[in-house]
Design a protein around this motif. Structure first.
Motif, PDB file in Angstrom:
ATOM      1  N   UNK A 176       9.425  19.128  18.988  1.00 33.02           N
ATOM      2  CA  UNK A 176       9.002  20.562  19.373  1.00 33.02           C
ATOM      3  C   UNK A 176       7.397  20.724  18.732  1.00 33.02           C
ATOM      4  N   UNK A 177       7.243  20.462  17.576  1.00 29.30           N
ATOM      5  CA  UNK A 177       5.887  20.574  16.972  1.00 29.30           C
ATOM      6  C   UNK A 177       4.837  19.571  17.625  1.00 29.30           C
ATOM      7  N   UNK A 178       5.131  18.550  18.160  1.00 26.19           N
ATOM      8  CA  UNK A 178       4.255  17.548  18.484  1.00 26.19           C
ATOM      9  C   UNK A 178       4.956  16.581  19.814  1.00 26.19           C
ATOM     10  N   UNK A 179       4.999  17.354  20.952  1.00 25.11           N
ATOM     11  CA  UNK A 179       5.464  16.816  22.193  1.00 25.11           C
ATOM     12  C   UNK A 179       5.062  15.316  22.583  1.00 25.11           C
ATOM     13  N   UNK A 180       3.954  15.102  21.940  1.00 23.41           N
ATOM     14  CA  UNK A 180       3.224  13.578  22.412  1.00 23.41           C
ATOM     15  C   UNK A 180       4.220  12.442  21.824  1.00 23.41           C
ATOM     16  N   UNK A 181       4.973  12.650  20.725  1.00 19.14           N
ATOM     17  CA  UNK A 181       5.719  11.771  20.049  1.00 19.14           C
ATOM     18  C   UNK A 181       7.239  11.572  20.760  1.00 19.14           C
ATOM     19  N   UNK A 182       7.284  12.521  21.777  1.00 26.17           N
ATOM     20  CA  UNK A 182       8.610  12.323  22.509  1.00 26.17           C
ATOM     21  C   UNK A 182       8.216  12.328  23.931  1.00 26.17           C
ATOM     22  N   UNK A 183       7.016  11.677  24.382  1.00 26.24           N
ATOM     23  CA  UNK A 183       6.762  11.550  25.745  1.00 26.24           C
ATOM     24  C   UNK A 183       6.537  12.943  26.493  1.00 26.24           C
ATOM     25  N   UNK A 184       6.263  13.996  25.848  1.00 30.09           N
ATOM     26  CA  UNK A 184       5.937  15.383  26.531  1.00 30.09           C
ATOM     27  C   UNK A 184       7.222  15.717  27.036  1.00 30.09           C
ATOM     28  N   UNK A 185       8.321  15.273  26.635  1.00 32.03           N
ATOM     29  CA  UNK A 185       9.583  16.054  26.937  1.00 32.03           C
ATOM     30  C   UNK A 185       9.693  17.616  26.739  1.00 32.03           C
ATOM     31  N   UNK A 186      10.046  18.322  27.568  1.00 28.83           N
ATOM     32  CA  UNK A 186      10.056  19.805  27.475  1.00 28.83           C
ATOM     33  C   UNK A 186      11.686  20.157  26.771  1.00 28.83           C
ATOM     34  N   UNK A 187      11.129  21.138  26.077  1.00 26.63           N
ATOM     35  CA  UNK A 187      12.638  21.587  25.276  1.00 26.63           C
ATOM     36  C   UNK A 187      12.315  23.151  25.415  1.00 26.63           C
ATOM     37  N   UNK A 188      13.589  23.777  25.519  1.00 27.32           N
ATOM     38  CA  UNK A 188      14.829  23.194  25.007  1.00 27.32           C
ATOM     39  C   UNK A 188      15.326  22.208  26.123  1.00 27.32           C
ATOM     40  N   UNK A 189      16.312  21.694  25.732  1.00 31.12           N
ATOM     41  CA  UNK A 189      16.974  20.736  26.504  1.00 31.12           C
ATOM     42  C   UNK A 189      18.102  21.278  27.269  1.00 31.12           C
ATOM     43  N   UNK A 190      18.124  20.992  28.608  1.00 37.43           N
ATOM     44  CA  UNK A 190      18.931  21.367  29.415  1.00 37.43           C
ATOM     45  C   UNK A 190      19.874  20.399  30.267  1.00 37.43           C
ATOM     46  N   UNK A 222      20.205  23.651  24.886  1.00 39.16           N
ATOM     47  CA  UNK A 222      20.281  23.268  23.511  1.00 39.16           C
ATOM     48  C   UNK A 222      19.504  24.209  22.294  1.00 39.16           C
ATOM     49  N   UNK A 223      19.668  23.766  21.161  1.00 41.18           N
ATOM     50  CA  UNK A 223      18.547  24.655  20.362  1.00 41.18           C
ATOM     51  C   UNK A 223      17.175  24.232  20.341  1.00 41.18           C
ATOM     52  N   UNK A 224      16.301  25.106  20.327  1.00 38.77           N
ATOM     53  CA  UNK A 224      14.829  24.776  20.104  1.00 38.77           C
ATOM     54  C   UNK A 224      14.334  25.160  18.739  1.00 38.77           C
ATOM     55  N   UNK A 225      14.170  24.478  17.812  1.00 41.33           N
ATOM     56  CA  UNK A 225      13.796  24.989  16.483  1.00 41.33           C
ATOM     57  C   UNK A 225      12.293  24.690  16.327  1.00 41.33           C
ATOM     58  N   UNK A 226      11.493  25.518  15.946  1.00 38.80           N
ATOM     59  CA  UNK A 226       9.969  25.390  15.855  1.00 38.80           C
ATOM     60  C   UNK A 226       9.553  24.136  14.818  1.00 38.80           C
ATOM     61  N   UNK A 227      10.311  23.774  13.916  1.00 46.22           N
ATOM     62  CA  UNK A 227      10.002  22.692  13.051  1.00 46.22           C
ATOM     63  C   UNK A 227      10.628  21.223  13.437  1.00 46.22           C
ATOM     64  N   UNK A 228      11.182  21.222  14.459  1.00 49.09           N
ATOM     65  CA  UNK A 228      11.798  20.028  14.968  1.00 49.09           C
ATOM     66  C   UNK A 228      10.522  19.285  15.432  1.00 49.09           C
ATOM     67  N   UNK A 229      10.290  17.858  14.957  1.00 50.17           N
ATOM     68  CA  UNK A 229       9.242  16.984  15.130  1.00 50.17           C
ATOM     69  C   UNK A 229       8.657  17.129  16.637  1.00 50.17           C
TER      70      UNK A 229
END
Length: 326
Positions: free
Chosen positions: A185-199, A176-183
């Protein structure tokens, strides 16, 4: 007397209220067809209904597939505000409020790996080559809630056929798309350090099943950003996290890939993710689900094996232990 036999994936009409505008439009079109205006509205005399959808300022026709038009609908407002799209946050309303930043045009998809004709193709060029349909699928989340959504899309196997998969291709990996200004992506801590892009991944025969579609719209409209614009996967017999959003790359591979959720916790999220009421998630039962219709309801309904699509897909797993291959 006319006796209607329900499809396996249908649910009771009293569990949902159809989206008013969408349903009214269908009734009007049906009435106009009876009055003889079918040719004007794109409805042939045999009852096949065709519509048009605008994507990136281009108009594409699509046909309503009556084989998947019986289920009651989840209201559009619910389907577009109650979403998982972790690049924009962990709360269900986060994608609706934040996904406006998603850049969906221009959009191209790379198809590579074990194919004879690798390519990078613009979405507009894809849509010129495929047959768009509207299909209402029952959508079941691993979190035990469900919806009925009228997707507009095309069978994935149509797109894969253009690339001519090699004989050693066994799996399909989606990125999936990894866009630099996605929240997220910018701050991985808010999403439990999920690694992007999503596979995510499918076995090749799953990807080539006629039920597997790539969606570009829903409810007669272009796919909203929060629902995975402009191109997302929909695999109706699997839990929702398999239906990846905003796809930019499709790679055919020989070995089973590791998807995002498998990498995070393979004990909870297996590769197959087939809807199965007999196999519980480690933290909750999957035996029933909460259908999201009009308003909020605590009503639970039984979950069906393969989400009600067993007739079409059970043969893909003959001889497999579905408790181990979860």
């Amino acid at each position: 007397m006319l006796i209607k036999i329900k499809n396996n994936y249908e649910i009771s009409q009293n569990l949902a209220t159809s989206q008013d505008i969408y349903s009214s439009r269908r009734k009007i079109l049906k009435t106009m067809a009876v009055l003889g205006a079918g040719s004007v509205l794109g409805i042939d005399i045999l009852g096949a209904q065709t519509r048009q959808i605008e994507i990136h300022k281009n108009i594409y026709p699509y046909e309503i597939n009556s084989s998947y038009s019986q289920s009651p609908l989840t209201p559009y407002q619910k389907a577009t505000t109650y979403n998982n799209f972790y690049e924009f946050g962990m709360q269900k309303e986060d994608p609706y409020h934040r996904a406006h930043i998603l850049q969906t045009s221009p959009w191209s998809v790379i198809i590579d790996g074990e194919v004879q004709r690798p390519m990078k193709i613009a979405l507009e060029d894809i849509l010129k080559k495929v047959k768009l349909q509207e299909r209402i699928y029952h959508f079941r989340c691993v979190e035990a809630w469900s919806m009925n959504i009228p997707w507009i899309g095309f069978e994935l196997r149509e797109l894969l056929a253009f690339t001519k998969p090699k004989g050693n291709a066994r799996f399909v990996l989606f990125e999936t798309l990894k866009q630099a200004d996605m929240p997220g992506v910018k701050n991985p801590s808010i999403v439990g350090y999920i690694k992007f892009p999503y596979y995510e991944g499918l076995r090749l025969d799953e990807a080539q099943n006629s039920l597997t579609i790539l969606a570009v719209g829903m409810y007669g409209k272009i796919l909203p950003n929060q629902n995975g614009a402009p191109l997302r996967l929909v695999v109706p017999w699997k839990y929702g996290f398999k239906s990846v959003k905003s796809i930019v790359r499709i790679t055919l591979v020989e070995k089973m890939p590791v998807s995002t959720w498998m990498g995070l916790d393979s004990s909870e999220y297996g590769f197959y993710a087939n809807v199965n009421p007999h196999v519980a998630h480690p933290r909750w039962s999957q035996a029933n689900e909460r259908f999201i219709g009009e308003g909020f309801s605590f009503h639970r309904m039984p979950t069906k094996l393969f989400n009600g699509y067993a007739q079409e897909v059970a043969n893909l797993y003959t001889g497999m232990d579905l408790r181990k291959n979860y």
